[in-house]
Design a protein around this motif. Structure first.
Motif, PDB file in Angstrom:
ATOM      1  N   LEU A  19       0.839  -1.199   0.000  1.00  0.00           N
ATOM      2  CA  LEU A  19       0.000   0.000   0.000  1.00  0.00           C
ATOM      3  C   LEU A  19       0.875   1.249   0.000  1.00  0.00           C
ATOM      4  O   LEU A  19       0.609   2.213  -0.730  1.00  0.00           O
ATOM      5  N   ALA A  20       1.936   1.226   0.816  1.00  0.00           N
ATOM      6  CA  ALA A  20       2.859   2.374   0.852  1.00  0.00           C
ATOM      7  C   ALA A  20       3.559   2.544  -0.496  1.00  0.00           C
ATOM      8  O   ALA A  20       3.748   3.672  -0.972  1.00  0.00           O
ATOM      9  N   ARG A  21       3.950   1.418  -1.118  1.00  0.00           N
ATOM     10  CA  ARG A  21       4.589   1.494  -2.432  1.00  0.00           C
ATOM     11  C   ARG A  21       3.651   2.091  -3.465  1.00  0.00           C
ATOM     12  O   ARG A  21       4.051   2.926  -4.279  1.00  0.00           O
ATOM     13  N   ARG A  22       2.382   1.661  -3.427  1.00  0.00           N
ATOM     14  CA  ARG A  22       1.405   2.191  -4.386  1.00  0.00           C
ATOM     15  C   ARG A  22       1.186   3.684  -4.160  1.00  0.00           C
ATOM     16  O   ARG A  22       1.056   4.449  -5.122  1.00  0.00           O
ATOM     17  N   ARG A  23       1.143   4.090  -2.877  1.00  0.00           N
ATOM     18  CA  ARG A  23       0.977   5.523  -2.584  1.00  0.00           C
ATOM     19  C   ARG A  23       2.154   6.317  -3.146  1.00  0.00           C
ATOM     20  O   ARG A  23       1.975   7.379  -3.750  1.00  0.00           O
ATOM     21  N   ASP A  24       3.374   5.808  -2.905  1.00  0.00           N
ATOM     22  CA  ASP A  24       4.563   6.519  -3.389  1.00  0.00           C
ATOM     23  C   ASP A  24       4.559   6.626  -4.907  1.00  0.00           C
ATOM     24  O   ASP A  24       4.896   7.672  -5.473  1.00  0.00           O
ATOM     25  N   ALA A  25       4.208   5.530  -5.574  1.00  0.00           N
ATOM     26  CA  ALA A  25       4.191   5.537  -7.036  1.00  0.00           C
ATOM     27  C   ALA A  25       3.182   6.554  -7.556  1.00  0.00           C
ATOM     28  O   ALA A  25       3.469   7.320  -8.489  1.00  0.00           O
ATOM     29  N   THR A  78      -7.043   2.158  -5.643  1.00  0.00           N
ATOM     30  CA  THR A  78      -7.390   1.482  -6.897  1.00  0.00           C
ATOM     31  C   THR A  78      -8.092   2.441  -7.846  1.00  0.00           C
ATOM     32  O   THR A  78      -7.826   2.462  -9.057  1.00  0.00           O
ATOM     33  N   VAL A  79      -9.013   3.255  -7.300  1.00  0.00           N
ATOM     34  CA  VAL A  79      -9.718   4.243  -8.127  1.00  0.00           C
ATOM     35  C   VAL A  79      -8.731   5.253  -8.708  1.00  0.00           C
ATOM     36  O   VAL A  79      -8.800   5.607  -9.898  1.00  0.00           O
ATOM     37  N   LEU A  80      -7.787   5.727  -7.887  1.00  0.00           N
ATOM     38  CA  LEU A  80      -6.800   6.697  -8.358  1.00  0.00           C
ATOM     39  C   LEU A  80      -5.851   6.073  -9.387  1.00  0.00           C
ATOM     40  O   LEU A  80      -5.435   6.723 -10.343  1.00  0.00           O
TER      41      LEU A  80
END
Length: 472
Positions: A198-204, A329-331
């Protein structure tokens, strides 16, 4: 994970997965790959190559298998589906595992590949057709001490964990013991990987949104410059007219000129292109005037659009910090490019190199499609006692009647049908009668240095047949 712990963990998992078939491939994240294994019960062999959590694990609870996420699957993922996992052994030179995979192509050829799972300093997954360095999975004994997972948070509040099979006196917020290394690895995956992913997805997403926001703001600055410049349209036109009117004495080579305005008392400084004469410089000023007039209509509209886009990006950036998995996921669907879905039907398939026919008596006949395929069929696939056919005095395909080690011999009808196939797949295929030679493959040899498809035949027999394919 150190090399000793990695070897012990893989030695613990390896015997349970050896010989299993890969029923499906799941890619729940950019740094995670899970192979669903078919057998008496469903098992899930997974690997995480996230630098903060490099692990390999074996789950036996299907409820823990995750749905594919919004991440690019490795290009080799479709190839793994349907393969057999021959063995899983530790790497010798670094923490990690080597999965030996095998499957059969449509042409009946056995294909072997090796999936390298690197859990070292630069975790990664790669599929190669060459064998990487590995060691035998000999460390099957249980660890001397209970496996432990040490957990802590870094300065940014992100969780970290280390799996160990030995006593380690390292500072940690929490240390937990497990009955086996695999149980500890499964705990790390189920408890820590979702949060880290989740943190990786936020950073990306944050990097993408910030990059787009910077681009939008730069575009806004350019448009604002165009708006400011559009107010000078009348001035550009006036200087162009003045330059045409007072061009006497103005030649090339000057970068600027001062001309008195029409009132003969106000000096006007005009910037020039020294490569052009006064008339060309005047035309250039008229073009700038026309361009500025067009911008005066379009630029404010464009600026409004960019301001609205910047506001949306700023709002998305602020919402990332506390976004849930569903909100991310939406973003991602909004900001990340859609990943192509590779179905089994569209997955790359190996070219079928031979035509296959069934003739009288159930015999199988293979026909090469090209000169290279002819070489492969005759000199690699055919057995010494198989029958080899070729049209005489005409170019054509190599044809092999496969005996496959059977003691029975093809009867005359089978030989004539195989010869008819060879005649059909030759340059003489439209003739009413074709002479075809045949012999055992042991009497066919390749010409040294010869072109592909060229062969020398000995002890041949000859039949006359009408070119024809089997009815079925």
């Amino acid at each position: 994970m150190d090399s000793t712990t990695a070897r012990k963990l893989i030695a613990e998992i390896g015997p349970r997965v050896a010989g299993a078939k890969v029923a499906d491939v799941v890619v729940p994240g950019a740094d995670c790959l899970i192979l669903q294994l078919a057998g008496d019960r469903r098992l899930f062999l997974g690997a995480v190559t996230l630098k903060a959590l490099p692990i390999i694990f074996l789950l036996d609870d299907p409820r823990l298998a995750l749905a594919p996420g919004h991440a690019a699957a490795p290009p080799f993922a479709p190839q793994l589906r349907g393969s057999t996992l021959v063995s899983l052994a530790p790497l010798d030179d670094r923490p990690g595992a080597l999965a030996h995979l095998r499957w059969t192509s449509q042409a009946g050829r056995t294909i072997e590949r090796w999936l390298t799972i690197d859990l070292g300093r630069s975790p990664s997954l790669s599929l190669t057709d060459g064998r990487a360095t590995q060691t035998a999975a000999s460390e099957t004994a249980a660890p001397a001490t209970a496996p432990t997972v040490a957990r802590w948070h870094d300065g940014r509040g992100r969780p970290h964990a280390r799996l160990s099979s030995e006593d380690r006196n390292e500072p940690a917020e929490e240390t937990r013991e497990f009955d086996s290394l695999n149980a500890a690895a499964c705990f790390m995956f189920t408890e820590l990987w979702p949060e880290l992913d989740l943190a990786r997805r936020r950073d990306a997403l944050e990097r993408i949104v910030e990059r787009r926001l910077r681009r939008t703001r730069r575009a806004m600055e350019k448009v604002q410059v165009e708006i400011d410049d559009s107010e000078n349209a009348a001035q550009y036109r006036h200087m162009g007219q003045l330059l045409l009117t007072r061009q006497a004495g103005i030649g090339r080579g000057k970068s600027s000129v001062t001309i008195m305005d029409y009132d003969d008392s106000t000096p006007v400084v005009i910037e020039l292109d020294p490569r052009l004469g006064p008339q060309q410089n005047a035309e250039s000023l008229f073009r700038r005037a026309r361009k500025a007039e067009r911008r005066s209509e379009r630029a404010p509209v464009r600026l409004g659009e960019l301001e609205e886009k910047a506001a949306q990006l700023q709002k998305a950036s602020e919402s990332l910090a506390g976004a849930s998995a569903d909100e991310l996921t939406v973003l991602e669907e909004r900001f990340l490019p859609a990943q192509p879905v590779v179905s089994d039907r569209k997955a790359p398939k190996e070219r079928v190199r031979f035509r296959t026919y069934r003739i009288s008596g159930g015999w199988e006949v293979l026909v090469g499609k090209s000169n290279h395929d002819n070489d492969l069929l005759t000199h690699k696939m055919a057995r010494p006692d198989d029958l080899w056919f070729h049209a005489r005095q005409a170019a054509g395909s190599h044809v092999v009647l496969r005996k496959s080690g059977q003691k029975a011999e093809p009867d005359k009808q089978a030989i004539l049908e195989a010869a008819a196939i060879a005649a059909f797949h030759s340059k003489a295929g439209k003739s009413s009668k074709v002479s075809v030679c045949y012999t055992e493959k042991r009497h066919v040899r390749k010409v040294r240095g010869g072109k592909p498809g060229l062969a020398v035949v000995a002890r041949e027999k000859v039949v006359m047949v009408r070119p024809k394919l089997p009815e079925s």
